[in-house]
Design a protein around this motif. Structure first.
Motif, PDB file in Angstrom:
ATOM      1  N   CYS A  62       0.802  -1.229   0.000  1.00 49.95           N
ATOM      2  CA  CYS A  62       0.000   0.000   0.000  1.00 49.95           C
ATOM      3  C   CYS A  62       0.830   1.272   0.000  1.00 49.95           C
ATOM      4  CB  CYS A  62      -0.932   0.013   1.212  1.00 49.95           C
ATOM      5  SG  CYS A  62      -0.085   0.177   2.802  1.00 49.95           S
ATOM      6  N   GLY A  63       2.143   1.180   0.202  1.00 52.97           N
ATOM      7  CA  GLY A  63       2.972   2.380   0.194  1.00 52.97           C
ATOM      8  C   GLY A  63       2.560   3.376   1.254  1.00 52.97           C
ATOM      9  N   THR A  64       2.333   4.616   0.847  1.00 52.29           N
ATOM     10  CA  THR A  64       1.962   5.684   1.781  1.00 52.29           C
ATOM     11  C   THR A  64       0.459   5.791   1.995  1.00 52.29           C
ATOM     12  OG1 THR A  64       1.867   7.387   0.053  1.00 52.29           O
ATOM     13  CG2 THR A  64       4.020   6.996   1.094  1.00 52.29           C
ATOM     14  N   GLY A  65      -0.284   4.807   1.515  1.00 51.80           N
ATOM     15  CA  GLY A  65      -1.725   4.786   1.746  1.00 51.80           C
ATOM     16  C   GLY A  65      -2.559   5.482   0.695  1.00 51.80           C
ATOM     17  N   LEU A  66      -1.950   5.866  -0.424  1.00 52.75           N
ATOM     18  CA  LEU A  66      -2.692   6.570  -1.465  1.00 52.75           C
ATOM     19  C   LEU A  66      -3.827   5.728  -2.040  1.00 52.75           C
ATOM     20  CD1 LEU A  66       0.316   8.207  -3.350  1.00 52.75           C
ATOM     21  CD2 LEU A  66      -1.418   9.414  -2.003  1.00 52.75           C
ATOM     22  N   SER A  67      -3.698   4.407  -1.941  1.00 50.74           N
ATOM     23  CA  SER A  67      -4.753   3.502  -2.421  1.00 50.74           C
ATOM     24  C   SER A  67      -5.559   2.898  -1.281  1.00 50.74           C
ATOM     25  CB  SER A  67      -4.123   2.376  -3.252  1.00 50.74           C
ATOM     26  OG  SER A  67      -3.088   1.733  -2.515  1.00 50.74           O
ATOM     27  N   THR A  68      -5.254   3.296  -0.051  1.00 48.80           N
ATOM     28  CA  THR A  68      -5.928   2.735   1.123  1.00 48.80           C
ATOM     29  C   THR A  68      -7.025   3.655   1.631  1.00 48.80           C
ATOM     30  OG1 THR A  68      -3.761   1.831   1.743  1.00 48.80           O
ATOM     31  CG2 THR A  68      -5.522   1.641   3.360  1.00 48.80           C
ATOM     32  N   PHE A  69      -6.708   4.935   1.725  1.00 47.53           N
ATOM     33  CA  PHE A  69      -7.645   5.881   2.335  1.00 47.53           C
ATOM     34  C   PHE A  69      -8.933   6.061   1.532  1.00 47.53           C
ATOM     35  CE2 PHE A  69      -3.630   7.381   4.336  1.00 47.53           C
ATOM     36  CZ  PHE A  69      -4.000   7.193   5.658  1.00 47.53           C
ATOM     37  N   ILE A  70      -8.904   5.727   0.241  1.00 49.90           N
ATOM     38  CA  ILE A  70     -10.121   5.880  -0.566  1.00 49.90           C
ATOM     39  C   ILE A  70     -11.253   4.980  -0.069  1.00 49.90           C
ATOM     40  CG2 ILE A  70      -8.910   6.589  -2.652  1.00 49.90           C
ATOM     41  CD1 ILE A  70      -9.488   3.680  -3.712  1.00 49.90           C
ATOM     42  N   TRP A  71     -10.916   3.934   0.696  1.00 53.31           N
ATOM     43  CA  TRP A  71     -11.931   2.999   1.178  1.00 53.31           C
ATOM     44  C   TRP A  71     -12.530   3.443   2.515  1.00 53.31           C
ATOM     45  CZ3 TRP A  71     -13.910  -0.554  -1.884  1.00 53.31           C
ATOM     46  CH2 TRP A  71     -13.162  -0.950  -3.008  1.00 53.31           C
ATOM     47  N   GLY A  72     -12.119   4.586   3.045  1.00 54.81           N
ATOM     48  CA  GLY A  72     -12.509   4.987   4.394  1.00 54.81           C
ATOM     49  C   GLY A  72     -13.997   4.998   4.670  1.00 54.81           C
ATOM     50  N   ASN A  73     -14.783   5.425   3.722  1.00 58.48           N
ATOM     51  CA  ASN A  73     -16.236   5.480   3.910  1.00 58.48           C
ATOM     52  C   ASN A  73     -16.975   4.389   3.132  1.00 58.48           C
ATOM     53  OD1 ASN A  73     -16.176   7.844   5.571  1.00 58.48           O
ATOM     54  ND2 ASN A  73     -15.832   9.063   3.716  1.00 58.48           N
ATOM     55  N   HIS A  74     -16.210   3.433   2.623  1.00 57.04           N
ATOM     56  CA  HIS A  74     -16.817   2.451   1.718  1.00 57.04           C
ATOM     57  C   HIS A  74     -16.582   1.009   2.157  1.00 57.04           C
ATOM     58  CE1 HIS A  74     -17.646   5.702  -1.104  1.00 57.04           C
ATOM     59  NE2 HIS A  74     -16.405   6.102  -0.931  1.00 57.04           N
ATOM     60  N   ALA A  75     -16.006   0.796   3.328  1.00 57.17           N
ATOM     61  CA  ALA A  75     -15.782  -0.554   3.853  1.00 57.17           C
ATOM     62  C   ALA A  75     -15.812  -0.474   5.372  1.00 57.17           C
ATOM     63  CB  ALA A  75     -14.454  -1.114   3.368  1.00 57.17           C
ATOM     64  N   HIS A  76     -16.108  -1.591   6.007  1.00 56.69           N
ATOM     65  CA  HIS A  76     -16.175  -1.613   7.462  1.00 56.69           C
ATOM     66  C   HIS A  76     -14.783  -1.620   8.094  1.00 56.69           C
ATOM     67  CE1 HIS A  76     -20.493  -2.111   7.445  1.00 56.69           C
ATOM     68  NE2 HIS A  76     -20.379  -3.096   6.564  1.00 56.69           N
ATOM     69  N   SER A  77     -13.835  -2.290   7.443  1.00 56.86           N
ATOM     70  CA  SER A  77     -12.481  -2.374   7.967  1.00 56.86           C
ATOM     71  C   SER A  77     -11.502  -2.395   6.806  1.00 56.86           C
ATOM     72  CB  SER A  77     -12.324  -3.641   8.828  1.00 56.86           C
ATOM     73  OG  SER A  77     -11.024  -3.730   9.361  1.00 56.86           O
ATOM     74  N   ILE A  78     -10.425  -1.609   6.916  1.00 53.92           N
ATOM     75  CA  ILE A  78      -9.437  -1.492   5.844  1.00 53.92           C
ATOM     76  C   ILE A  78      -8.060  -1.631   6.458  1.00 53.92           C
ATOM     77  CG2 ILE A  78      -8.559  -0.074   3.958  1.00 53.92           C
ATOM     78  CD1 ILE A  78     -11.734   1.106   5.522  1.00 53.92           C
ATOM     79  N   VAL A  79      -7.241  -2.510   5.890  1.00 57.54           N
ATOM     80  CA  VAL A  79      -5.877  -2.703   6.382  1.00 57.54           C
ATOM     81  C   VAL A  79      -4.912  -2.527   5.217  1.00 57.54           C
ATOM     82  CG1 VAL A  79      -4.250  -4.236   7.530  1.00 57.54           C
ATOM     83  CG2 VAL A  79      -6.679  -4.321   8.142  1.00 57.54           C
ATOM     84  N   GLY A  80      -3.987  -1.599   5.371  1.00 60.95           N
ATOM     85  CA  GLY A  80      -2.902  -1.440   4.418  1.00 60.95           C
ATOM     86  C   GLY A  80      -1.700  -2.256   4.869  1.00 60.95           C
ATOM     87  N   VAL A  81      -1.180  -3.089   3.989  1.00 64.29           N
ATOM     88  CA  VAL A  81      -0.053  -3.965   4.303  1.00 64.29           C
ATOM     89  C   VAL A  81       1.153  -3.490   3.500  1.00 64.29           C
ATOM     90  CG1 VAL A  81       0.811  -6.328   4.295  1.00 64.29           C
ATOM     91  CG2 VAL A  81      -1.638  -5.895   4.689  1.00 64.29           C
ATOM     92  N   GLU A  82       2.233  -3.150   4.191  1.00 66.66           N
ATOM     93  CA  GLU A  82       3.397  -2.565   3.526  1.00 66.66           C
ATOM     94  C   GLU A  82       4.681  -2.964   4.245  1.00 66.66           C
ATOM     95  OE1 GLU A  82       6.115  -1.059   1.438  1.00 66.66           O
ATOM     96  OE2 GLU A  82       4.067  -0.754   0.687  1.00 66.66           O
TER      97      GLU A  82
END
Length: 276
Positions: free
Chosen positions: A52-72
């Motif tokens: 996920c790097g710096t989370g540029l592709s992770t934070f977009i899920w903030g309001n669209h999933a119950h739980s989000i985990v970035g693995v880096e």
């Protein structure tokens, strides 16, 4: 201990320039959420964003999933993501987003835990066979895997684009010639992503989707996008002066095109998906 199939050189390639990367790279567009949620046909419970790097592709899920985990696995990149998460502006996530160290072929999640697993600009750095086997283990039946990338460079003048492509190519050639072989990163062919998904035998359906996203961009950002590329960053970290004149010429071409203006540029994306 580094799991088999992973290369320390691939991880270390991203050390030391997390601020540059995060400042100039594009965030994943909303279309990613729209496409993948559409295939899932419900709001996802758990989304894993691996590499996920710096989370540029992770934070977009903030309001669209119950739980989000970035693995880096890279500490610098993950540290930047965690710093962003801890900032005041992002406290609204209420703990739904978190980041962890980990590897694509050794995910610390039980069988069938995830609804979606994504790789944004990252799958080509991973060993595909063991990664897809692990993805298949962690995805629930009907879950979706997506590896997506944007084409470099985004649109501008043809002169700027040509200089961008040549600069990246020359950086890669220089590293092949001057960097110790054990320190060279292994970048796999993105064109093989769909074939790897199909050949894994883990997915009942797979396809490629092409879409685009328009963003405003000024000359500073366009120049910064090129400098955020790992090959150029590695050349700079090694202190090699060979590209200095070419970087300067590229900067002048970009400046000539943008002329202190913010212009609309087109990022073209290729997404390869597999439905378990």
């Amino acid at each position: 201990m580094l799991p088999d199939g992973n290369r320390q050189s691939n991880i270390e390639r991203f050390s030391g320039y997390e601020d540059t990367y995060d400042r100039y790279r594009p965030s994943a567009p909303q279309e990613v959420v729209n496409i993948l949620t559409g295939y899932l046909q419900q709001k996802p419970g758990l989304v894993l964003d691996i590499g996920c790097g710096t989370g540029l592709s992770t934070f977009i899920w903030g309001n669209h999933a119950h739980s989000i985990v970035g693995v880096e696995p890279n500490d610098d990149m993950r540290g930047k993501a965690e710093a962003k998460l801890n900032s005041l502006h992002l406290q609204e996530t209420d703990g739904s987003i978190r980041f962890m160290s980990g590897y694509s072929n050794q995910l610390k999640f039980p069988d069938g835990a995830a609804d979606l697993i994504t790789c944004s600009q990252s799958f080509h750095w991973m060993e595909p066979v063991s990664t897809l086997a692990e993805v298949a283990r962690v995805l629930r039946p009907g879950g979706v895997f997506a590896a997506y990338d944007c084409d470099w460079p985004p649109t501008a003048s043809w002169q700027s684009e040509k200089a961008y492509v040549e600069l990246l190519s020359n950086a890669d050639k220089l590293l092949q010639e001057r960097q110790a072989q054990q320190d060279q990163a292994l970048k796999r062919n993105k064109e093989s992503h769909l074939a790897n998904i199909l050949h894994s035998g883990a997915f009942r359906y797979a396809r490629e989707i092409v879409f685009h996203n328009r963003e405003l961009c000024d000359g500073e950002r366009y120049f910064g996008l090129a400098l955020s590329q790992g090959g150029i960053q590695t050349v700079l970290k090694l202190g090699l002066p060979d590209l200095d004149e070419e970087i300067h010429r590229f900067k002048e071409l970009v400046k000539e095109h943008f002329q202190d203006r913010s212009l609309e540029v087109l990022f073209s994306y290729r997404m390869r998906i597999g439905i378990k």
